[in-house]
Design an enzyme around this catalytic site. Sequence first.
Site, PDB file in Angstrom:
ATOM      1  CB  CYS A  19      33.876   3.656   6.036  1.00 54.94           C
ATOM      2  SG  CYS A  19      33.796   3.549   7.834  1.00 54.94           S
ATOM      3  CG  HIS A  53      37.110   0.586   7.488  1.00 56.69           C
ATOM      4  ND1 HIS A  53      36.835   1.883   7.074  1.00 56.69           N
ATOM      5  CD2 HIS A  53      37.363  -0.123   6.356  1.00 56.69           C
ATOM      6  CE1 HIS A  53      36.919   1.940   5.757  1.00 56.69           C
ATOM      7  NE2 HIS A  53      37.243   0.733   5.288  1.00 56.69           N
TER       8      HIS A  53
END
Length: 585
Positions: free
Chosen positions: A114, A375
């Site tokens: 990510c 994230h």
Amino acid sequence: SVQSFFYIVFRVTKKAVMSMRTVVDGLCARCYKPCTNKCGRCHKRFYCSSKCQKKDWALGHKFNCNSTAAHPEVTAHPECPQGVLFSCALMKELLMKERKASQGYGLVNVGNTCYINAALQCLRATPSFCSALEELAMENGLVGELRTLFKAMVQTIDSEGDSGDGKTFAINPAIVVRHLLSLGSSLVFGRQEDSHELYQVLLHSVAKETTPHSDSLSMCEQETSLVHQLFGGKVASQLLCPSCNHASTSFESVMDLQLEINEYTDTVEEMLEAFTCPEKLGKDNKYQCDNCKKPVRALKQLSVYEAPNVLCIQLKRFRPGMFGKINKHIEFPFALNLQNYMTPGTKDVCGGAMEYDLYAMVLHLDMYNLTSFGHYVALVKDENNNWFLYDDAKVEAIDRSTIPKLKPYMLFYRRRVPRILDNTVCIDTSELLQRSVSREASSSEPDKCVGGCGFFGSAVAEGYCSKCYKDKYGKPPPEDKKEEKEEEQQQEAHVKKNVSNTKEQPAQPPTKAQETTDGQRQESEKTKETAKVVRGKKEEGSRSSSSNASTTSSSTSKKTKKKVGRNDSCPCGSGRKYKKCHGTT
């Protein structure tokens, strides 16, 4: 009243003038509210509360209070390049098009990637960077892979992309991910990494690929690639002597601005003020003044000498420790002005226009302020001024009113009036090849570092010394395998030479030392034989005397392992002195 009028004006245009730090009589120096309290020392600045006064004092007023002398302008400027690697005219055309990014596809997460996807989405949202990659005639390497990926991300959605079954179509960036992970030694596949670190590795790698034969270029010429012309800027570090006001200036090329978060910084502008705030050197870190010729506690101040065309700001939210994530909310403007943070006397003026517009950002979502878990997502503004959230393969629109409430990790700004280099001469790559070949054939002596620091550079480090190489690429230079092979070959040749010498070495005549040693051995053997004969005769005379004599001789030999004196008893057991017995043999 006049104060109320200024208060209304400053509140309406707060985000445009906060960075200018304009001082108006009757208005607070921090929040521009009407007030009457002044600074107790200089009586020039107004404050509405002690909180604003403490913040203003910490962000630089303690060095400007009761000071009438302005910060000195720079007199020495960086060296200008003789040529450029990327055409300045073409760069100006790409920057003046004002082409905005369109909505694109998401990227598949191929294993904790990510942080890569978020950085790629922000770079894809930089049209000048995508257009510059298309102008390069490079099909292989990272440049070709990025160009192919960016094209696939912005293609028009067709029947294949909109399947109608509710599934989201996304691009698989596996080829680019594999290439990027092979570049950074600290980046490991499957492990959560820092998106800002990946961003730096990517830009340095593209700059390296677009800089052929860098060992034949000076440092200022290497910084004319498309990456440096878009994302590169310069930060000036000025040291001011408090005794004689002598100023010394050094420059450093940067790809972004890394700003600290502390208790006094609540906005991006205040973080820039803290970045450019003077700092007094400690007692253990004094500066040797070139004018005074003595160590002094100088004032060190950083400022922006050359503002980049694409400004990346990193808000340093990570600190050492498991729970070191800083989730403090920092206000960030949609329009940023860098005029107040520029170096006095800089050549980057552009008519005084230093205004930037926000177009992308990277966010780090975490739990419980953990630094090892989180994230990354990206927010990008399209050509219709609509904002979209890119969460790996998922893409969704987001309301603009919710953006100021976010806590970004990286901010991307686009400059309104671009900075273009004046040099129009493009460097010929064939001439660079001839330069590098002639340099290697001219002499075997080590050349000076192309960075101009005065140390020696190496071919493995592209002509830089280890320090300049690390400053440019963010990692130490690779090991020189040629030198290791040469050393191994020299050692093997030396061992073979020694073995051949020992095999073919002829017998040599004995030396004087060897003759002396042989003579001593013969004398000791004669002494032993004589002692045996004497012992036999004594044993025939009397057993007791022989036993006593043998005991005396053994004890004497054990005790006197050292050299026997001439007046000592003879070790043969005769009872006579050594000089009378065997000392004359």
